[in-house]
Design a protein around this motif. Structure first.
Motif, PDB file in Angstrom:
ATOM      1  N   ARG A 277       0.831  -1.205   0.000  1.00 48.72           N
ATOM      2  CA  ARG A 277       0.000   0.000   0.000  1.00 48.72           C
ATOM      3  C   ARG A 277       0.860   1.248   0.000  1.00 48.72           C
ATOM      4  NH1 ARG A 277      -4.210   2.331   4.552  1.00 48.72           N
ATOM      5  NH2 ARG A 277      -2.346   2.125   5.856  1.00 48.72           N
ATOM      6  N   GLY A 278       0.504   2.171  -0.875  1.00 47.87           N
ATOM      7  CA  GLY A 278       1.169   3.470  -0.889  1.00 47.87           C
ATOM      8  C   GLY A 278       0.135   4.570  -0.735  1.00 47.87           C
ATOM      9  N   ARG A 279       0.533   5.668  -0.072  1.00 47.71           N
ATOM     10  CA  ARG A 279      -0.357   6.830   0.094  1.00 47.71           C
ATOM     11  C   ARG A 279       0.382   8.075  -0.381  1.00 47.71           C
ATOM     12  NH1 ARG A 279      -2.257   5.966   6.203  1.00 47.71           N
ATOM     13  NH2 ARG A 279      -0.127   5.133   6.300  1.00 47.71           N
ATOM     14  N   TYR A 280      -0.189   8.675  -1.417  1.00 50.28           N
ATOM     15  CA  TYR A 280       0.424   9.831  -2.065  1.00 50.28           C
ATOM     16  C   TYR A 280      -0.208  11.095  -1.495  1.00 50.28           C
ATOM     17  CZ  TYR A 280       2.121  12.807  -5.887  1.00 50.28           C
ATOM     18  OH  TYR A 280       2.735  13.779  -6.628  1.00 50.28           O
ATOM     19  N   ARG A 281       0.647  11.938  -0.860  1.00 48.67           N
ATOM     20  CA  ARG A 281       0.192  13.178  -0.255  1.00 48.67           C
ATOM     21  C   ARG A 281       1.220  14.275  -0.512  1.00 48.67           C
ATOM     22  NH1 ARG A 281      -2.993   9.681   0.277  1.00 48.67           N
ATOM     23  NH2 ARG A 281      -4.327   9.133   2.057  1.00 48.67           N
ATOM     24  N   ASP A 282       0.738  15.429  -0.904  1.00 49.01           N
ATOM     25  CA  ASP A 282       1.607  16.607  -1.034  1.00 49.01           C
ATOM     26  C   ASP A 282       2.826  16.340  -1.922  1.00 49.01           C
ATOM     27  OD1 ASP A 282      -0.085  18.029   0.688  1.00 49.01           O
ATOM     28  OD2 ASP A 282       0.960  17.222   2.450  1.00 49.01           O
ATOM     29  N   GLY A 283       2.618  15.600  -3.014  1.00 47.91           N
ATOM     30  CA  GLY A 283       3.699  15.394  -3.966  1.00 47.91           C
ATOM     31  C   GLY A 283       4.663  14.293  -3.630  1.00 47.91           C
ATOM     32  N   THR A 284       4.459  13.602  -2.526  1.00 46.76           N
ATOM     33  CA  THR A 284       5.347  12.487  -2.165  1.00 46.76           C
ATOM     34  C   THR A 284       4.497  11.277  -1.815  1.00 46.76           C
ATOM     35  OG1 THR A 284       5.415  13.109   0.173  1.00 46.76           O
ATOM     36  CG2 THR A 284       7.123  14.045  -1.273  1.00 46.76           C
ATOM     37  N   ILE A 285       5.110  10.100  -1.896  1.00 46.41           N
ATOM     38  CA  ILE A 285       4.395   8.866  -1.575  1.00 46.41           C
ATOM     39  C   ILE A 285       5.119   8.122  -0.469  1.00 46.41           C
ATOM     40  CG2 ILE A 285       5.582   7.493  -3.359  1.00 46.41           C
ATOM     41  CD1 ILE A 285       2.786   6.056  -3.695  1.00 46.41           C
ATOM     42  N   GLY A 286       4.321   7.594   0.469  1.00 44.14           N
ATOM     43  CA  GLY A 286       4.859   6.762   1.526  1.00 44.14           C
ATOM     44  C   GLY A 286       4.320   5.351   1.381  1.00 44.14           C
ATOM     45  N   TRP A 287       5.212   4.366   1.555  1.00 44.90           N
ATOM     46  CA  TRP A 287       4.820   2.968   1.382  1.00 44.90           C
ATOM     47  C   TRP A 287       4.797   2.252   2.730  1.00 44.90           C
ATOM     48  CZ3 TRP A 287       3.204   1.827  -3.406  1.00 44.90           C
ATOM     49  CH2 TRP A 287       3.683   2.585  -4.479  1.00 44.90           C
ATOM     50  N   ASP A 288       3.724   1.486   2.976  1.00 49.04           N
ATOM     51  CA  ASP A 288       3.663   0.646   4.174  1.00 49.04           C
ATOM     52  C   ASP A 288       4.377  -0.681   3.892  1.00 49.04           C
ATOM     53  OD1 ASP A 288       2.078   2.638   5.185  1.00 49.04           O
ATOM     54  OD2 ASP A 288       0.188   1.548   4.923  1.00 49.04           O
ATOM     55  N   GLU A 289       4.679  -1.386   4.930  1.00 54.16           N
ATOM     56  CA  GLU A 289       5.224  -2.724   4.744  1.00 54.16           C
ATOM     57  C   GLU A 289       4.173  -3.610   4.078  1.00 54.16           C
ATOM     58  OE1 GLU A 289       8.268  -4.050   5.223  1.00 54.16           O
ATOM     59  OE2 GLU A 289       8.921  -1.988   5.619  1.00 54.16           O
ATOM     60  N   PRO A 290       4.558  -4.464   3.150  1.00 58.37           N
ATOM     61  CA  PRO A 290       3.581  -5.313   2.459  1.00 58.37           C
ATOM     62  C   PRO A 290       2.912  -6.296   3.409  1.00 58.37           C
ATOM     63  CG  PRO A 290       5.833  -5.960   1.894  1.00 58.37           C
ATOM     64  CD  PRO A 290       5.929  -4.689   2.672  1.00 58.37           C
ATOM     65  N   VAL A 291       1.678  -6.627   3.100  1.00 60.30           N
ATOM     66  CA  VAL A 291       0.929  -7.621   3.868  1.00 60.30           C
ATOM     67  C   VAL A 291       0.564  -8.764   2.922  1.00 60.30           C
ATOM     68  CG1 VAL A 291       0.012  -5.935   5.482  1.00 60.30           C
ATOM     69  CG2 VAL A 291      -1.285  -6.496   3.425  1.00 60.30           C
TER      70      VAL A 291
END
Length: 442
Positions: A277-291
């Motif tokens: 899962r990735g969440r794109y906010r304010d021009g950047t993306i953060g990725w969670d650890e895969p499940v």
């Protein structure tokens, strides 16, 4: 009183033949039989028997000329009335007045011609109609009552590469991805397709397996082999390479996106059964650890209905539901499929379709799975919108379902189809497949 000529024009014998079919004749015949039987007691019953049978038809025939004269008068007036009606119709056509005493007749006629009476598009979709009056006014009025029925048609695209996935945005723009990292795009009002990317987000020519867009269509995510991931902004042509998120270089087999541009949730699935899962906010993306929702079997399809609700399926007959945007999943299978699950589509929680390579689509209603035979070939692609589902199979056939049944669509001979997508308003649908095959419904 009727004359002899009026009576003889009909004749007694034709009258009597008709009379024998009536209930009066049946009663008279019964009287003849009954009184004839009683004649063994007294010969006077013979006269009664004859009278009961003979008198009724004679009396009716003698009475009939008066009624016949009225009928004859009515028949004589019919040609004149018909001429009057024809003249009235001609007058209306000449003046462009096509108002009917029963306006529903035209609708019934349209139904008999194969139209269901439900408009499939907006007024812009309908053919131009001459409403200026004159003799063509009737045809014009008929055309305005008929909805424009859109058909699937193959279109030319600037590639012969196999296309593996497609998406259509709310605004009608379409994007497809496939071999060698090719990305094709067509704007909402354009039937011409162009190459948006020729060799993938990292310019390495990785085969792309999935594409999806944000709710407003302003951003498109692509994913594929060797960890390839990218984000495109169709309006500006800008693309950003996010290949190998968290240094993962697995082959991404699908991507699902929800939310508007700048507030995006992205799910990636791989052959090890993991969801990233990735969440794109304010021009950047953060990725969670895969499940890993299941046993580690390869995931074959993923779809998001919104930023919270989505589904994915694997090759081991399992379907998983998320209610928190992919942070966690609950198993809602096994489906009970006779084949391997291929694709998934959803409109919300408790509303999911999955397809299998045995030609069966399985429908989830919140607690149970119901199989529906659609094809004899693998159903590789599924798409959903309110009131409609679309499927495509490995034999190049498209199926639509707007009610209880799936109906095959005549598109002519096509190469194998792999994926299909439809805009939320249904104004554009696209299916893609082998050797650059693209077929559209507009």
């Amino acid at each position: 009183m009727a004359t002899h000529d009026e009576r003889s024009s009909d004749g007694f014998l034709p009258f009597f033949r008709e009379y024998t079919k009536t209930w009066i004749h049946a009663v008279a015949a019964a009287g003849l039989t009954a009184f004839g039987t009683l004649s063994v007691y007294h010969r006077a019953f013979i006269a009664l028997a004859l009278a009961s049978y003979v008198v009724p038809p004679i009396a009716l025939y003698l009475w009939r000329p008066s009624a016949g004269r009225d009928a004859a008068t009515d028949r004589a007036s019919e040609p004149s009335a018909a001429r009057d009606r024809a003249a009235t119709t001609a007058d209306r056509a000449a003046t462009g007045d096509t108002a009917l005493e029963r306006p529903d007749v035209a609708a019934e006629s349209a139904d008999r011609d194969g139209h269901d009476g439900v408009a499939l598009g907006s007024d812009d979709d309908r053919p131009d109609v001459d409403t200026s009056g004159g003799a063509s006014g009737t045809d014009a009025a008929s055309e305005t009552r008929r909805p424009h029925v859109r058909e699937w048609r193959p279109v030319d695209v600037p590639t012969e590469a196999t296309l593996r996935d497609v998406c259509v945005t709310d605004g009608g723009a379409a994007h497809a991805v496939g071999e060698d990292g090719v990305v094709l795009s067509a704007t909402g009002g354009d039937t011409e397709w162009s190459v948006a990317l020729a060799d993938g987000p990292a310019a390495q020519g990785e085969e792309l397996q999935g594409v999806d867009a944000t709710a407003d269509g302003a951003a498109v995510w692509i994913a594929g082999d060797s960890g390839a991931v990218g984000r495109l902004e169709p309006e500006t042509g800008l693309h950003t390479d996010y290949t190998a998120p968290l240094e993962i270089t697995n082959n991404w087999l699908g991507v699902a996106v929800a939310g508007r541009s700048g507030d995006e949730t992205v799910l990636l699935i791989d052959g090890s059964g993991a969801v990233l899962r990735g969440r794109y906010r304010d021009g950047t993306i953060g990725w969670d650890e895969p499940v890993t929702p299941g046993s580690g079997s390869s995931l074959s399809g993923v779809a998001l209905a919104d930023s919270a609700v989505g589904y994915c399926c694997d090759t081991n007959d399992a379907v998983f539901e998320t209610a928190d945007g992919g942070a966690s999943f609950d198993r809602v299978g096994p489906v009970g499929a006779g084949g391997t699950l291929e694709a998934v589509a959803t409109l919300g929680r408790g509303d999911c379709l999955v397809s299998a390579d045995d030609g069966v689509v399985h429908r989830y209603g919140g607690s149970t799975w119901t199989p529906e035979r659609v094809s004899e070939e693998a159903i590789c692609g599924l798409a959903r919108r309110e009131g409609e589902a679309i499927a495509c199979d490995a034999d190049g056939i498209i199926y639509e379902r707007g009610g209880a049944d799936w109906d095959a669509v005549d598109t002519g001979p096509l190469e194998s189809l792999i994926a299909v997508a439809v805009a939320p308003d249904g104004r554009r649908a696209v299916a893609v497949g082998d050797e650059g095959t693209v077929v559209e419904r507009r």
